[in-house]
Scaffold this motif. Structure first.
Motif, PDB file in Angstrom:
ATOM      1  N   ASP A  41     -33.718  -0.357 -24.666  1.00 46.33           N
ATOM      2  CA  ASP A  41     -35.100   0.095 -24.843  1.00 46.33           C
ATOM      3  C   ASP A  41     -35.324   1.485 -24.276  1.00 46.33           C
ATOM      4  O   ASP A  41     -36.319   1.758 -23.597  1.00 46.33           O
ATOM      5  CB  ASP A  41     -36.077  -0.908 -24.245  1.00 46.33           C
ATOM      6  CG  ASP A  41     -36.089  -2.236 -25.005  1.00 46.33           C
ATOM      7  OD1 ASP A  41     -35.626  -2.253 -26.159  1.00 46.33           O
ATOM      8  OD2 ASP A  41     -36.549  -3.246 -24.449  1.00 46.33           O
ATOM      9  N   GLY A  42     -34.359   2.379 -24.537  1.00 46.36           N
ATOM     10  CA  GLY A  42     -34.496   3.777 -24.144  1.00 46.36           C
ATOM     11  C   GLY A  42     -34.117   4.099 -22.716  1.00 46.36           C
ATOM     12  O   GLY A  42     -34.110   5.272 -22.327  1.00 46.36           O
ATOM     13  N   LYS A  43     -33.794   3.089 -21.908  1.00 47.45           N
ATOM     14  CA  LYS A  43     -33.471   3.297 -20.500  1.00 47.45           C
ATOM     15  C   LYS A  43     -32.000   2.998 -20.217  1.00 47.45           C
ATOM     16  O   LYS A  43     -31.467   1.989 -20.678  1.00 47.45           O
ATOM     17  CB  LYS A  43     -34.348   2.411 -19.595  1.00 47.45           C
ATOM     18  CG  LYS A  43     -35.844   2.659 -19.753  1.00 47.45           C
ATOM     19  CD  LYS A  43     -36.223   4.063 -19.327  1.00 47.45           C
ATOM     20  CE  LYS A  43     -37.727   4.287 -19.418  1.00 47.45           C
ATOM     21  NZ  LYS A  43     -38.098   5.682 -19.064  1.00 47.45           N
ATOM     22  N   LYS A  44     -31.373   3.876 -19.454  1.00 46.37           N
ATOM     23  CA  LYS A  44     -29.977   3.667 -19.080  1.00 46.37           C
ATOM     24  C   LYS A  44     -29.841   2.404 -18.249  1.00 46.37           C
ATOM     25  O   LYS A  44     -30.645   2.133 -17.360  1.00 46.37           O
ATOM     26  CB  LYS A  44     -29.476   4.875 -18.279  1.00 46.37           C
ATOM     27  CG  LYS A  44     -28.034   4.756 -17.809  1.00 46.37           C
ATOM     28  CD  LYS A  44     -27.623   5.973 -16.995  1.00 46.37           C
ATOM     29  CE  LYS A  44     -26.203   5.839 -16.460  1.00 46.37           C
ATOM     30  NZ  LYS A  44     -25.813   7.002 -15.642  1.00 46.37           N
ATOM     31  N   VAL A  45     -28.833   1.618 -18.547  1.00 42.99           N
ATOM     32  CA  VAL A  45     -28.543   0.417 -17.773  1.00 42.99           C
ATOM     33  C   VAL A  45     -27.760   0.835 -16.538  1.00 42.99           C
ATOM     34  O   VAL A  45     -26.640   1.345 -16.645  1.00 42.99           O
ATOM     35  CB  VAL A  45     -27.753  -0.606 -18.604  1.00 42.99           C
ATOM     36  CG1 VAL A  45     -27.406  -1.830 -17.761  1.00 42.99           C
ATOM     37  CG2 VAL A  45     -28.540  -1.013 -19.838  1.00 42.99           C
ATOM     38  N   GLU A  46     -28.359   0.648 -15.380  1.00 43.81           N
ATOM     39  CA  GLU A  46     -27.749   1.103 -14.138  1.00 43.81           C
ATOM     40  C   GLU A  46     -26.643   0.160 -13.686  1.00 43.81           C
ATOM     41  O   GLU A  46     -26.774  -1.059 -13.773  1.00 43.81           O
ATOM     42  CB  GLU A  46     -28.805   1.220 -13.039  1.00 43.81           C
ATOM     43  CG  GLU A  46     -29.899   2.237 -13.333  1.00 43.81           C
ATOM     44  CD  GLU A  46     -29.374   3.669 -13.391  1.00 43.81           C
ATOM     45  OE1 GLU A  46     -28.280   3.925 -12.835  1.00 43.81           O
ATOM     46  OE2 GLU A  46     -30.054   4.525 -13.981  1.00 43.81           O
ATOM     47  N   SER A  47     -25.547   0.745 -13.215  1.00 40.63           N
ATOM     48  CA  SER A  47     -24.427  -0.021 -12.682  1.00 40.63           C
ATOM     49  C   SER A  47     -24.180   0.366 -11.241  1.00 40.63           C
ATOM     50  O   SER A  47     -24.558   1.460 -10.806  1.00 40.63           O
ATOM     51  CB  SER A  47     -23.164   0.236 -13.510  1.00 40.63           C
ATOM     52  OG  SER A  47     -23.361  -0.114 -14.861  1.00 40.63           O
ATOM     53  N   SER A  48     -23.562  -0.526 -10.499  1.00 42.74           N
ATOM     54  CA  SER A  48     -23.218  -0.219  -9.119  1.00 42.74           C
ATOM     55  C   SER A  48     -21.925   0.591  -9.080  1.00 42.74           C
ATOM     56  O   SER A  48     -21.236   0.738 -10.088  1.00 42.74           O
ATOM     57  CB  SER A  48     -23.045  -1.512  -8.321  1.00 42.74           C
ATOM     58  OG  SER A  48     -21.876  -2.197  -8.743  1.00 42.74           O
ATOM     59  N   PHE A  49     -21.585   1.099  -7.909  1.00 48.60           N
ATOM     60  CA  PHE A  49     -20.351   1.877  -7.751  1.00 48.60           C
ATOM     61  C   PHE A  49     -19.126   1.027  -8.033  1.00 48.60           C
ATOM     62  O   PHE A  49     -18.119   1.511  -8.553  1.00 48.60           O
ATOM     63  CB  PHE A  49     -20.286   2.435  -6.323  1.00 48.60           C
ATOM     64  CG  PHE A  49     -19.033   3.218  -6.048  1.00 48.60           C
ATOM     65  CD1 PHE A  49     -18.907   4.532  -6.487  1.00 48.60           C
ATOM     66  CD2 PHE A  49     -17.968   2.651  -5.360  1.00 48.60           C
ATOM     67  CE1 PHE A  49     -17.747   5.259  -6.248  1.00 48.60           C
ATOM     68  CE2 PHE A  49     -16.806   3.373  -5.106  1.00 48.60           C
ATOM     69  CZ  PHE A  49     -16.708   4.684  -5.559  1.00 48.60           C
ATOM     70  N   TRP A  50     -19.219  -0.270  -7.717  1.00 43.59           N
ATOM     71  CA  TRP A  50     -18.048  -1.138  -7.806  1.00 43.59           C
ATOM     72  C   TRP A  50     -17.917  -1.830  -9.150  1.00 43.59           C
ATOM     73  O   TRP A  50     -16.817  -2.208  -9.555  1.00 43.59           O
ATOM     74  CB  TRP A  50     -18.110  -2.205  -6.700  1.00 43.59           C
ATOM     75  CG  TRP A  50     -18.134  -1.597  -5.331  1.00 43.59           C
ATOM     76  CD1 TRP A  50     -19.195  -1.515  -4.485  1.00 43.59           C
ATOM     77  CD2 TRP A  50     -17.046  -0.952  -4.669  1.00 43.59           C
ATOM     78  NE1 TRP A  50     -18.844  -0.863  -3.340  1.00 43.59           N
ATOM     79  CE2 TRP A  50     -17.529  -0.504  -3.407  1.00 43.59           C
ATOM     80  CE3 TRP A  50     -15.714  -0.710  -5.008  1.00 43.59           C
ATOM     81  CZ2 TRP A  50     -16.726   0.169  -2.505  1.00 43.59           C
ATOM     82  CZ3 TRP A  50     -14.913  -0.031  -4.093  1.00 43.59           C
ATOM     83  CH2 TRP A  50     -15.413   0.401  -2.860  1.00 43.59           C
TER      84      TRP A  50
END
Length: 212
Positions: free
Chosen positions: A34-43
């Protein structure tokens, strides 16, 4: 491609609405929802997102290890965008099993078989758009790439659920005659979604001038 007003995004769910978990299969990266980047953790990278049932825009790509002769290498595709009707049950975006470089290349060259596998075991074929970036590091900013596509297609995001905005405002007869329909607000939203930043700024100034 059918154009619609995407609503509902990743905001808090209205009371009474059921959420489902949308996941990705092996080697499928979840990029933008929906237009927003899916955030991931460093690991670890995000492999799922909770969404209310209804229309959503989801962007993924294949990015994983495959065999190239006796070596193992990473094969990465362009991003693929889906206008996805998320059901009221958990679901997973999947591809056929791809284990070798030649197998992966052949599969994507002839057209990938993206599917949505529901929690009850049934599968649905997914229509897609293969996004094309331009210039150096074309895919480094996925949000911007998707935003450009949405602007060109007249897709915008609001709080709520998906509505086929262009279908509500533009009707084409069997003879090819075009008729503008729908209320004034729907028409304003459609044309605003197609404007670039400078045109939106000019429109905002005009709106302010009308209040005086």
């Amino acid at each position: 491609m059918k154009k619609w007003l995407v609503v509902a995004g990743l905001m808090a769910l209205p009371m009474g609405l059921q959420a489902a978990t949308l996941s990705t299969g092996k080697n499928i990266k979840l990029l933008v929802v929906d237009g927003k980047k899916v955030e991931s953790s460093f690991w670890s990278e995000a492999e799922s997102v909770d969404l209310p049932a209804g229309k959503h825009q989801v962007v993924v790509r294949f990015d994983g290890e495959v065999k190239d002769g006796s070596k193992t290498t990473i094969y990465t595709t362009r991003p693929y965008l889906f206008e996805l009707d998320v059901p009221e049950q958990d679901a997973t975006i999947v591809l056929p099993r791809l284990t070798t470089m030649s197998q992966a290349k052949a599969h994507f060259q002839r057209g990938p078989q993206w599917q949505l596998e529901l929690d009850n075991g049934t599968k649905r074929s997914l229509e897609y758009v293969e996004l094309q970036g331009k210039g150096f590091a074309a895919y480094s900013d996925m949000e911007a790439l998707v935003a450009d596509y949405n602007r060109e297609q007249g897709i915008t995001f609001e709080q709520g659920y998906a509505v086929d905005l262009e279908q509500a405002t533009v009707e084409v007869s069997e003879k090819g005659e075009v008729k503008i329909s729908g209320d004034a607000l729907a028409q304003l939203k459609l044309w605003y979604s197609k404007a670039n930043n400078e045109e939106k700024a000019a429109f905002a100034q005009w709106v302010e001038s009308q209040k005086q």
